[in-house]
Design an enzyme around this catalytic site. Structure first.
Site, PDB file in Angstrom:
ATOM      1  N   ASP A  70      39.059  70.455  -1.691  1.00 23.38           N
ATOM      2  CA  ASP A  70      40.429  70.268  -0.914  1.00 23.38           C
ATOM      3  C   ASP A  70      41.899  70.460  -1.809  1.00 23.38           C
ATOM      4  OD1 ASP A  70      40.115  67.900  -2.261  1.00 23.38           O
ATOM      5  OD2 ASP A  70      40.257  66.760  -0.339  1.00 23.38           O
ATOM      6  N   ASP A  73      40.062  55.268   5.365  1.00 24.70           N
ATOM      7  CA  ASP A  73      39.559  55.331   6.819  1.00 24.70           C
ATOM      8  C   ASP A  73      38.414  56.377   7.063  1.00 24.70           C
ATOM      9  OD1 ASP A  73      40.446  58.077   5.954  1.00 24.70           O
ATOM     10  OD2 ASP A  73      42.173  58.254   7.247  1.00 24.70           O
ATOM     11  N   HIS A 106      37.581  59.388   5.585  1.00 21.35           N
ATOM     12  CA  HIS A 106      37.748  60.573   5.679  1.00 21.35           C
ATOM     13  C   HIS A 106      36.769  61.337   4.502  1.00 21.35           C
ATOM     14  CE1 HIS A 106      41.770  60.144   3.068  1.00 21.35           C
ATOM     15  NE2 HIS A 106      40.778  60.655   2.155  1.00 21.35           N
ATOM     16  N   GLU A 134      40.617  64.384   8.181  1.00 14.88           N
ATOM     17  CA  GLU A 134      40.955  62.984   8.480  1.00 14.88           C
ATOM     18  C   GLU A 134      40.303  62.599   9.919  1.00 14.88           C
ATOM     19  OE1 GLU A 134      42.610  61.407   6.751  1.00 14.88           O
ATOM     20  OE2 GLU A 134      44.860  62.146   6.250  1.00 14.88           O
TER      21      GLU A 134
HETATM   22  C1  GLP Z   1      41.660  62.031  -1.290  1.00 13.16           C
HETATM   23  C2  GLP Z   1      40.784  63.192  -1.461  1.00 13.16           C
HETATM   24  C3  GLP Z   1      39.228  62.925  -0.959  1.00 13.16           C
HETATM   25  C4  GLP Z   1      38.912  61.470  -1.653  1.00 13.16           C
HETATM   26  C5  GLP Z   1      39.825  60.334  -1.363  1.00 13.16           C
HETATM   27  C6  GLP Z   1      39.428  59.058  -2.246  1.00 13.16           C
HETATM   28  O1  GLP Z   1      42.123  61.594   0.110  1.00 13.16           O
HETATM   29  N1  GLP Z   1      41.137  64.288  -0.392  1.00 13.16           N
HETATM   30  O2  GLP Z   1      38.465  63.841  -1.255  1.00 13.16           O
HETATM   31  O3  GLP Z   1      37.438  61.128  -1.374  1.00 13.16           O
HETATM   32  O4  GLP Z   1      41.126  60.669  -1.853  1.00 13.16           O
HETATM   33  O5  GLP Z   1      40.099  59.050  -3.282  1.00 13.16           O
HETATM   34  P1  GLP Z   1      39.938  57.798  -4.590  1.00 13.16           P
HETATM   35  O6  GLP Z   1      38.539  57.897  -4.933  1.00 13.16           O
HETATM   36  O7  GLP Z   1      41.003  58.090  -5.331  1.00 13.16           O
HETATM   37  O8  GLP Z   1      39.874  56.631  -3.922  1.00 13.16           O
END
Ligand code: GLP
Length: 258
Positions: free
Chosen positions: A67, A136, A138, A143
């Protein structure tokens, strides 16, 4: 779904990197789906070690980034491109020509998203998709209420996600839109490997693994995947009601399944 509970965040990174290393060692031209975030940082650090200490070769690996924010320059320090460059690509011998980034600029973004999907298919599909999970539930930037059949497309981010991803933006606004592989795209990867650590992820992890399959928790779609591995530390596993069972499964895993 295979759930592996390890003591601490460091162990999550080591276990996940071990799986990726074995794949790349056995299939040097593997296709990887790459994620960003604090949880996957340690996985990349371990892969960089494997490259330096054991000469693990990434030169033939093809990679697709999961992404990216719409409209953010690729050189912006908070871009996922900058993240993957800093934490992974420049630390191993990656061939940048084999690294595909989701489209984030251009007049026909939906058309470019379709092209991104065709590019994935043209490589023969993703062998292993690395994933983190949002608080949440995702996946990528899918989302809650994302279609479980969705493909790569533009999504509007929730205010909670924008807040969680604020670091790196300084005083700047976090973009409202992102392009993300869809849940349907992710479910086509041959192996999905999700990592999570820390108590802030415990609720999302429990809902993903043991809750109902629902678009309200996009990661619960992994329950439909024939080969999904979830690696969590004790803190992130705290709300799993069957965590003793998952430990027992790991302790008694037959040799042929390792
Ligand atoms: C973002 C990314 C996700 C990732 C999430 C959790 O939203 N788009 O791909 O899984 O963050 O990130 P973290 O590992 O920093 O909690």
């Amino acid at each position: 779904m295979e759930v592996i509970v390890v003591p601490a965040a460091l162990d999550v990174g080591m276990a996940a990197a071990g799986i990726i290393s074995r794949l790349v060692a056995g299939k040097p031209g593997a296709v990887l789906g790459l994620a960003t975030g604090a949880s996957v940082k340690r996985v990349y650090a371990e892969l960089a070690l494997a490259h330096h200490d054991r000469a693990l070769d990434f030169s033939r690996v093809t990679a697709f980034l999961l992404d990216e924010y719409v409209g953010l320059s690729r050189s912006h320090p908070a871009s996922f491109h900058a993240f993957i460059e800093e934490h992974f690509l420049r630390r191993v011998n990656a061939d940048r020509r084999r690294v595909h980034l989701p489209p984030t600029e251009g007049d026909d973004l939906p058309g470019l998203c379709e092209q991104f999907e065709r590019d994935i298919r043209a490589t023969g599909g993703i062998d292993l998709q690395l994933l983190g999970i949002g608080r949440d539930g995702h996946l990528g930037f899918n989302e809650p209420t994302s279609s479980l059949a969705s493909r790569t497309r533009i999504k509007t981010l929730t205010s909670a996600t924008r807040e969680a991803n604020r670091s790196g933006f300084g005083g700047e606004e976090v973009p409202l839109h992102a392009v993300t592989m869809g849940i349907g795209t992710l479910l086509e990867a041959r192996h999905c490997l999700l990592v999570a650590d820390g108590s802030a992820k415990a609720d999302a992890v429990a809902r993903m693994v043991e809750g109902p399959l629902t678009a309200m928790v996009p990661a619960s779609a992994l329950q439909m995947h024939p080969h999904a591995t979830v690696i969590v530390d004790e803190a992130a596993a705290a709300e799993l009601s069957l965590r003793d069972y998952y430990r027992e499964v790991q302790r008694n895993k037959p040799e042929w399944q390792r």
